[in-house]
Write an enzyme that holds these catalytic residues in place. Structure first.
Site, PDB file in Angstrom:
ATOM      1  N   ASP A  21      -1.571  -6.674  13.040  1.00  8.54           N
ATOM      2  CA  ASP A  21      -3.102  -6.505  12.722  1.00  8.54           C
ATOM      3  C   ASP A  21      -3.373  -5.317  11.780  1.00  8.54           C
ATOM      4  OD1 ASP A  21      -5.546  -7.274  12.703  1.00  8.54           O
ATOM      5  OD2 ASP A  21      -5.943  -7.015  14.698  1.00  8.54           O
ATOM      6  N   VAL A  61      11.367   4.881   3.320  1.00  9.06           N
ATOM      7  CA  VAL A  61      11.267   4.687   1.899  1.00  9.06           C
ATOM      8  C   VAL A  61       9.826   4.628   1.513  1.00  9.06           C
ATOM      9  CG1 VAL A  61      11.727   3.304  -0.030  1.00  9.06           C
ATOM     10  CG2 VAL A  61      13.399   3.441   1.802  1.00  9.06           C
ATOM     11  N   ARG A  62       9.350   5.272   0.772  1.00 11.89           N
ATOM     12  CA  ARG A  62       8.087   5.229   0.090  1.00 11.89           C
ATOM     13  C   ARG A  62       7.816   4.107  -0.787  1.00 11.89           C
ATOM     14  NH1 ARG A  62       6.515  11.734  -1.524  1.00 11.89           N
ATOM     15  NH2 ARG A  62       7.447  12.686   0.571  1.00 11.89           N
ATOM     16  N   MET A 107       5.758   1.393  -3.040  1.00 16.32           N
ATOM     17  CA  MET A 107       5.477   1.230  -4.655  1.00 16.32           C
ATOM     18  C   MET A 107       3.961   1.065  -4.670  1.00 16.32           C
ATOM     19  SD  MET A 107       8.649  -0.992  -6.002  1.00 16.32           S
ATOM     20  CE  MET A 107       8.657  -2.334  -5.017  1.00 16.32           C
TER      21      MET A 107
END
Length: 588
Positions: free
Chosen positions: A381, A328-329, A331
């Protein structure tokens, strides 16, 4: 020659590096005293101070350069070309030459805002790439087993440079020998030439100390890590001071790799020869990149240098191109990958989706917070890059078009070059939502349990992830769940955990029918379920495994413990592997 501007520039940079190394070593060498005194809060502060130290010393050295040299001298690449040659000569006999080269690079990049990245003017490649030589310094101590494995472990513990005694070395050694018998290959267990080899330096982190090395015999070898803890409840010295005890014995490469994971705070360990030290660790963990090993022992800036060199080599092969990351891209972030390099590249978008009430500055500060904080094996990290330049034909057209669309102030084209002003890199993981779609039923149970454990362990370290959606967590090759999206992260003690009033049901609240007054830091754990899981089956399974996460009183109790100064234990290995009792301990 020694009075030339270029020579004086090189000498000034080296003076700054020497100051950095002296303070770095001072902080590190005091780790044994902090461990002896059980000064856990001080240990956390020292860890953050050592991370901040690099930037502080670069800034101090830059200020010294600007006060010493005219701007036209500092801004002239020819001066730096000459200075590079002098600097390479000055550090040619040093045991930490590679760290010194990285410090020079940091000053060059500070002056030129990360432009003009050429090997003529800085150390894109090491000055001793083809001239490595052994220092002759002995890094390890060794002991032949001669069939007495308990005796070998007793030697390992008794001869270690601890300032406190063990409560019962014989008991610990017998327990450890029993575990070795069950774990070691028969060829090693029965070998006449079997020996235990341990690095002379002790690895300190949080509330643990680790003896690290390997067991050799019969033509085979396995890594060996002996975690040592304060023996609360396991005996005391005269005067009431706690003794030490061996907590377990680890011999699996994957287990050792997890201890040195990119998701954990950097070790405090004295390193006489960085390159040889990392070379030894690489023998124990052959699949771990050298950059991660440098970072694991505190040299995270040189770890970034090693990462950059390895990336250049991979890109130069032209076997694949950068592409949009699967899943999912985001926001807030645009994410792309070079699949075989097992790294994700994250760019802050120009505009965030309406649900996000953060700014670019806030996002960057959140990432800095995680960098400084104890990541307890549950937060990835990151490395931060400025003016990252890649040829246009190294990108899939769809990926480049997306980056130019969502982050035009950060990503631009100049002729055939893609210029990325700022980005973060993290190790690639399988997004948890994708993993759950593809895994078996048994794997689903295990990963959901670990998802809850990840949230609990971050909370124990005073971190609340904020956005706990599945897509913001990843699964490593070891099956561990790791948090990697930091734009809403906060300290747990800054949150206000609240019960939903009995007159207001969850449904009416979620429907917007409540008149409940909600502040910016208010959090209602009772509503976590529908937020985290759209799938009712997954939600029910997770709630069965971790019901306390939906109880505000659980979070409030953790807050009180942290505010009272408790440093809650989170170990980098499974509870069932421990010799010690687990009474009163958090899920590890």
């Amino acid at each position: 020659m020694k009075h030339s501007p270029a020579y004086r520039l090189a000498a000034t940079v080296l003076h700054g590096f020497d100051e950095y190394r002296a303070r770095f070593k001072q902080i590190t060498s005091d780790a044994s005293r902090r461990f002896r005194d059980a000064a856990w809060r001080e240990a956390q502060q020292a860890s953050a101070a050592r991370i901040n130290l690099y930037g502080e010393k670069v800034e101090e050295t830059l200020d010294r350069l600007q006060r010493t040299f005219a701007q036209e001298v500092l801004a002239h690449c020819e001066t730096w070309r000459e200075a590079r040659g002098h600097y390479a000569q000055l550090i040619s006999q040093r045991l930490d030459y590679e760290l010194a080269e990285t410090f020079f690079n940091s000053l060059f990049c500070s002056v030129f805002q990360h432009r003009h990245i050429r090997n003529d003017w800085m150390f894109v490649y090491s000055s001793r790439e083809d001239a490595a030589h052994r220092s002759g310094i002995e890094l390890c101590r060794r002991h032949y087993v001669n069939g007495d494995w308990a005796g070998a472990l007793a030697w390992a513990l008794s001869e270690a440079p601890f300032e406190s005694p063990f409560a019962d070395v014989e008991r610990d050694s017998q327990l450890g020998a029993g575990l070795l018998e069950a774990q070691l290959p028969v060829a090693i267990w029965q070998a006449d030439d079997a020996q235990v080899e341990l690095l002379n330096s002790v690895f300190y982190r949080n509330k643990g100390a680790y003896l690290v090395g390997r067991i050799l015999g019969g033509g085979e070898q396995v890594p060996l890590v002996l975690p040592v803890l304060h023996g609360e409840g396991y005996g005391e010295q005269q005067g009431g001071d706690p003794c030490l005890h061996l907590d377990t014995v680890l011999t699996e490469t994957d287990e050792v790799s997890i201890i040195f994971s990119f998701t954990r705070a950097y070790f405090q360990v004295e390193v006489p020869v960085p390159g040889e030290f990392v070379g030894y660790l690489k023998q124990l963990m052959p699949h771990k990149p050298e950059g991660e090993l440098y970072a694991a022992i505190g040299f995270f800036k040189h770890g970034k240098t090693e990462f950059f060199r390895a990336l250049n080599q991979q890109v130069a092969k032209r076997e694949e191109r950068f592409m949009i990351a699967p899943g999912v891209r985001g926001m807030v972030m645009a994410v792309f990958v070079l699949p075989s390099f097992r790294t994700v590249f994250k760019i802050i978008k120009d505009k965030f989706d309406p649900a996000k009430e953060v700014t670019h500055a806030i996002v960057r500060e959140k990432y800095r917070l995680v960098k400084r904080h104890d990541r307890v094996g549950r937060m990835a990290d990151t490395q931060e890059f400025s003016n990252f330049i890649v040829r246009q034909d190294h990108f899939e057209p769809e990926c480049l078009a997306h980056l130019l669309e969502v982050a035009p102030s950060t990503v631009s084209l100049k002729e055939d070059k893609v210029i990325i002003k700022h980005c973060y890199t993290e190790r690639m993981m399988t997004p948890l939502n994708i993993y759950l779609e593809q895994c078996s039923a048994d794997e689903r149970v295990m990963v959901l349990k670990d998802y809850g454990n990840a949230i609990k362990q971050m909370a124990a370290a005073n971190i609340f992830p904020g956005d706990m959606l599945l897509k913001n967590f990843g699964v490593t090759r070891h099956g561990r769940v790791i948090f990697y999206d930091y734009d809403e992260v906060s300290y747990l003690t800054e949150c206000r955990f609240r019960h939903i009033p009995k007159s207001q049901g969850v449904d009416s609240y979620m429907d917007g029918g409540a008149s409940l007054s909600i502040g910016p830091n208010d959090i209602f754990p009772e509503e976590f379920g529908p937020f985290m899981f759209a799938n009712p089956e997954l939600r029910a399974l997770f709630m069965e495994q971790h019901p306390e996460l939906f109880d505000p009183d659980y979070w409030l109790a953790l807050q009180r413990a942290i505010l009272e100064g408790r440093v809650i234990d989170v170990y980098p290995y499974r509870n069932k592997q421990r010799f010690a009792g687990t009474v009163g301990q958090l899920v590890h």
